[in-house]
Design a protein around this motif. Structure first.
Motif, PDB file in Angstrom:
ATOM      1  N   SER C  74      38.567  83.450  19.614  1.00  0.00           N
ATOM      2  CA  SER C  74      38.141  82.071  19.837  1.00  0.00           C
ATOM      3  C   SER C  74      36.829  81.984  20.599  1.00  0.00           C
ATOM      4  CB  SER C  74      39.237  81.313  20.581  1.00  0.00           C
ATOM      5  OG  SER C  74      40.346  81.124  19.719  1.00  0.00           O
ATOM      6  N   GLU C  79      34.781  79.629  23.345  1.00  0.00           N
ATOM      7  CA  GLU C  79      35.614  79.879  24.526  1.00  0.00           C
ATOM      8  C   GLU C  79      34.920  80.896  25.436  1.00  0.00           C
ATOM      9  OE1 GLU C  79      39.709  81.182  23.756  1.00  0.00           O
ATOM     10  OE2 GLU C  79      40.288  79.913  25.434  1.00  0.00           O
ATOM     11  N   TYR C  82      36.120  83.972  30.755  1.00  0.00           N
ATOM     12  CA  TYR C  82      37.140  83.625  31.736  1.00  0.00           C
ATOM     13  C   TYR C  82      38.378  83.033  31.050  1.00  0.00           C
ATOM     14  CZ  TYR C  82      39.733  80.975  35.187  1.00  0.00           C
ATOM     15  OH  TYR C  82      40.749  80.459  35.948  1.00  0.00           O
ATOM     16  N   ASP C  83      38.182  82.040  30.192  1.00  0.00           N
ATOM     17  CA  ASP C  83      39.336  81.410  29.539  1.00  0.00           C
ATOM     18  C   ASP C  83      40.049  82.395  28.607  1.00  0.00           C
ATOM     19  OD1 ASP C  83      39.398  78.916  30.775  1.00  0.00           O
ATOM     20  OD2 ASP C  83      38.047  77.977  29.325  1.00  0.00           O
ATOM     21  N   THR C  84      39.295  83.311  28.041  1.00  0.00           N
ATOM     22  CA  THR C  84      39.904  84.321  27.174  1.00  0.00           C
ATOM     23  C   THR C  84      40.825  85.246  27.974  1.00  0.00           C
ATOM     24  OG1 THR C  84      38.002  84.270  25.681  1.00  0.00           O
ATOM     25  CG2 THR C  84      39.395  86.237  25.583  1.00  0.00           C
ATOM     26  N   ARG C  86      42.126  84.624  30.944  1.00  0.00           N
ATOM     27  CA  ARG C  86      43.244  83.809  31.446  1.00  0.00           C
ATOM     28  C   ARG C  86      44.319  83.640  30.372  1.00  0.00           C
ATOM     29  NH1 ARG C  86      45.813  82.206  34.446  1.00  0.00           N
ATOM     30  NH2 ARG C  86      45.653  79.975  34.821  1.00  0.00           N
ATOM     31  N   THR C  87      43.867  83.452  29.138  1.00  0.00           N
ATOM     32  CA  THR C  87      44.800  83.307  28.016  1.00  0.00           C
ATOM     33  C   THR C  87      45.640  84.565  27.849  1.00  0.00           C
ATOM     34  OG1 THR C  87      43.375  81.754  26.853  1.00  0.00           O
ATOM     35  CG2 THR C  87      44.926  83.025  25.514  1.00  0.00           C
ATOM     36  N   LEU C  88      44.984  85.701  27.864  1.00  0.00           N
ATOM     37  CA  LEU C  88      45.711  86.959  27.692  1.00  0.00           C
ATOM     38  C   LEU C  88      46.701  87.152  28.836  1.00  0.00           C
ATOM     39  CD1 LEU C  88      42.762  89.132  26.382  1.00  0.00           C
ATOM     40  CD2 LEU C  88      44.710  88.270  25.070  1.00  0.00           C
TER      41      LEU C  88
END
Lengths: 307, 307, 307
Positions: C74, C79, C82-84, C86-88
């Protein structure tokens, strides 16, 4: 055969059973297949959350994952999706997960493929496991869906999340509000009532934001990100007008500062990262259902005997 | 060391042993390595069947697969194939499977790499595991290769399938017919006799169609797909003139409606999807042979001691 | 929490412990986590050695690897890293390995991500596991780092290998010589003394060559490869002037015939492929440390409770 194409095709009892199963996984239940099983994830569009949480779910169920890279597959030589899935079936893959940019891509597969297919998103069509994880997250918070007000806000027309969620939310007794720029309203989705964003935010128990899908359309109605945020986004100010126990959902990836103020993404009301965690559990439930349904009909054996 | 570069380098006894081993796997035999072993699949050309069936075969044998993505490898920084394979050897990979667009790419590796290399297709050169799965499929059908007539039809000149198959079919006593547009005949392949397609189809026990490799040449001899199909393809009409027990093979991906009528792909005579299933078994046999040969010579240890 | 961003942040005792642990793995020690753990390798720049040896190390430790393909993630939709991550974290990944083209990318993650992050190279910044494998290889050869002369030769300014190694080599008592074209000297790196290449080669116990990073800069100072090799490379002639027991290191991929004569890559003095093997052991040590540190603080649980 337990495909999963759309939630609309499932009975309410089937949906409830999937949510119950997911909740059991959330609480630590284990389940593994009793024989070696193989699954392939066919993603023809970018994904982090959906792809990685299917991968996680598969490993937690003890499944073997056969890697598939669309850009290095024979679809580069013109092979169709149908022939690709038939091929995987022939070599012994027991289930496939598919994300594809074409709406209802699965109609060419539905009656002819003999292994379960799980839809991980079809174009602007459906995204059933996203809906399930949204439902699970809401149910964990409120105990029920009945009587809740859920506001779905943003690009309603192009969103498979809106399409998948609105019908099932209405079916389970929730009141659905839509809030959207005029251009992104969806006449084909009858399950919600359009209101302005301030009303939506003020009345909702669940504020469900949608991502602006820059990759699907160029139009942003001539607005800058800041202008869009001010008019149609969940700003900090609007966030403060939410009801006492209401929560924020977003399928992510989030455009921070566009559909939602960046500070709200990890605020007390946000369940955005909890949604992701729940995504693993609902996908475990969906895969378990597919495997149990698929093995029962014995379709894997003698599959090459074409007569 | 048991590399597999071409079938031509194997004795008939070795080929028969591989087919027997594959047949045992087809019947459900199990075999797993007694220690943890690692393999990497280096595919520099698109593939679904070959790549996925190697992945499947490796997991069925209990091997660990180290992912390798050519587009994200150091070959993007100019590293050679030789240095790449030497690197994998150095970090402890026990065998590599390689598909590469360069004919005979393996000649730079043959005498210097100390782990087994399995050729999964080299340019317009060879594709030994495809040949093995073709042989296995034919043998399952007819019990023997001897005395059969096998017609190989299509782009003979650019086909590694034709090159790999013709020699070994002739060696095992089959009569090989070629049928091809003039431009795609292959003077360098002496193992077959050219006939027109109607003769080929009428006389063959095995009609083996080749894929038009759009990615390797632009020329289609000024023909539309429909014209090509009518002149050189297995049309429905030609299909009806096949001998009573004859079968259809195709390495796939299939250009439906070009080299073969779409309806015939999954017809009673077709063994196209059975070929794919057999692909897993022959690759299990080839990997088992490589591992057994590779470990025996102890080459994995002290591999960095370059003197 | 045991992140690994740079060696500079580690005490000498911590580095020694990592090297000792790696040496134990080199000698055959086993260690596996006592519960199922998941790791993801996020490589945003090409890599063969580092990526594949992390993959190998993870499997040797019994970790589950969740595949991540930057080009199909994404992040293609905007994206952030950081958000990647955090998602993981949210979906249950227990540690991430990251290579990224941005210097010090990890500063946006350091205090907010609650799973261990291992830096596999940040832009022109640091590459701590490469340093560790260099140190291990030197220590295996000479028993100590103290008192050795290590010449680092090539593009000092853009090299994360030079930056990571010089400080720690100096800290452990080695004398560091730099040799570099004028344009590639690095005023910000105070740990070495610049000398001409002939002096560097003649005095060094360890000749550590750097790769010319064609992908990071166009400039080659108007020199052909042959001219660069003659002026700044380890030619065969210079190789003969090396001290009796001195060795050659290179992080690879090697530009053969540019920074080093091709014949020297696999010569008696070269430890280039031994470095790669050691890379697996140091990465096992780093992952073990991360897992042990990470589980102890219980951060994985209730991670979605954002308050």
């Amino acid at each position: 055969m337990h495909h999963l194409f759309t939630l609309t095709e499932l009975s309410s009892a089937e949906i409830t059973e999937l949510l119950d199963e997911a909740e059991r996984f959330a609480k630590g239940d284990h389940w593994q297949a009793t024989e070696p099983l193989f699954v392939a994830n066919l993603f023809f569009e970018p994904s982090t959350r959906t792809k990685c949480s299917f991968e996680m779910a598969e490993r937690k169920l003890g499944l073997h994952v056969i890697p598939f890279d669309a850009d290095m597959s024979s679809m580069q030589k013109g092979e169709t999706l149908y022939d690709t899935v038939r091929t995987l079936e022939a070599i012994g893959v027991n289930a496939v997960v598919v994300r594809h940019s074409q709406d209802a891509y699965f109609e060419t597969l539905r009656h002819v493929i003999r292994i379960p297919i799980i839809n991980a998103g079809d174009g602007c069509g459906h995204h059933p496991t996203q809906s399930l994880l949204d439902l699970l997250t809401i149910r964990q918070e409120f105990g029920t869906l009945e009587g809740l007000t859920v506001a779905i806000i943003g690009d309603i027309r192009h969103s498979r999340v809106a399409r998948s969620n609105a019908e099932v939310l209405a079916r389970f007794g929730a009141r659905v509000l839509f809030s959207s720029p005029e251009e992104w309203k969806d006449a084909a989705n009858p399950y919600g009532t359009y209101v302005d964003i301030d009303t939506a935010v003020a009345e909702a128990d669940v504020v469900m934001l949608l991502r602006i899908q820059h990759e699907r359309h160029e139009e942003k109605m001539g607005l800058t990100k800041e202008q869009y945020h001010a008019r149609y986004g969940l700003t900090l100010e609007r966030g403060e007008k939410m009801k006492k126990n209401s929560i924020i959902l977003h399928p992510a990836p989030v455009n921070r500062g566009v559909e939602i103020a960046s500070e709200l993404v990890e605020s007390k009301r946000s369940r955005i990262f909890k949604q992701m965690e729940n995504g693993v559990y609902v996908r475990m439930a969906v895969l378990k259902r597919a495997i149990e349904g698929g093995i029962a009909n014995g379709s894997y054996f003698k599959k090459w005997k074409i007569v």
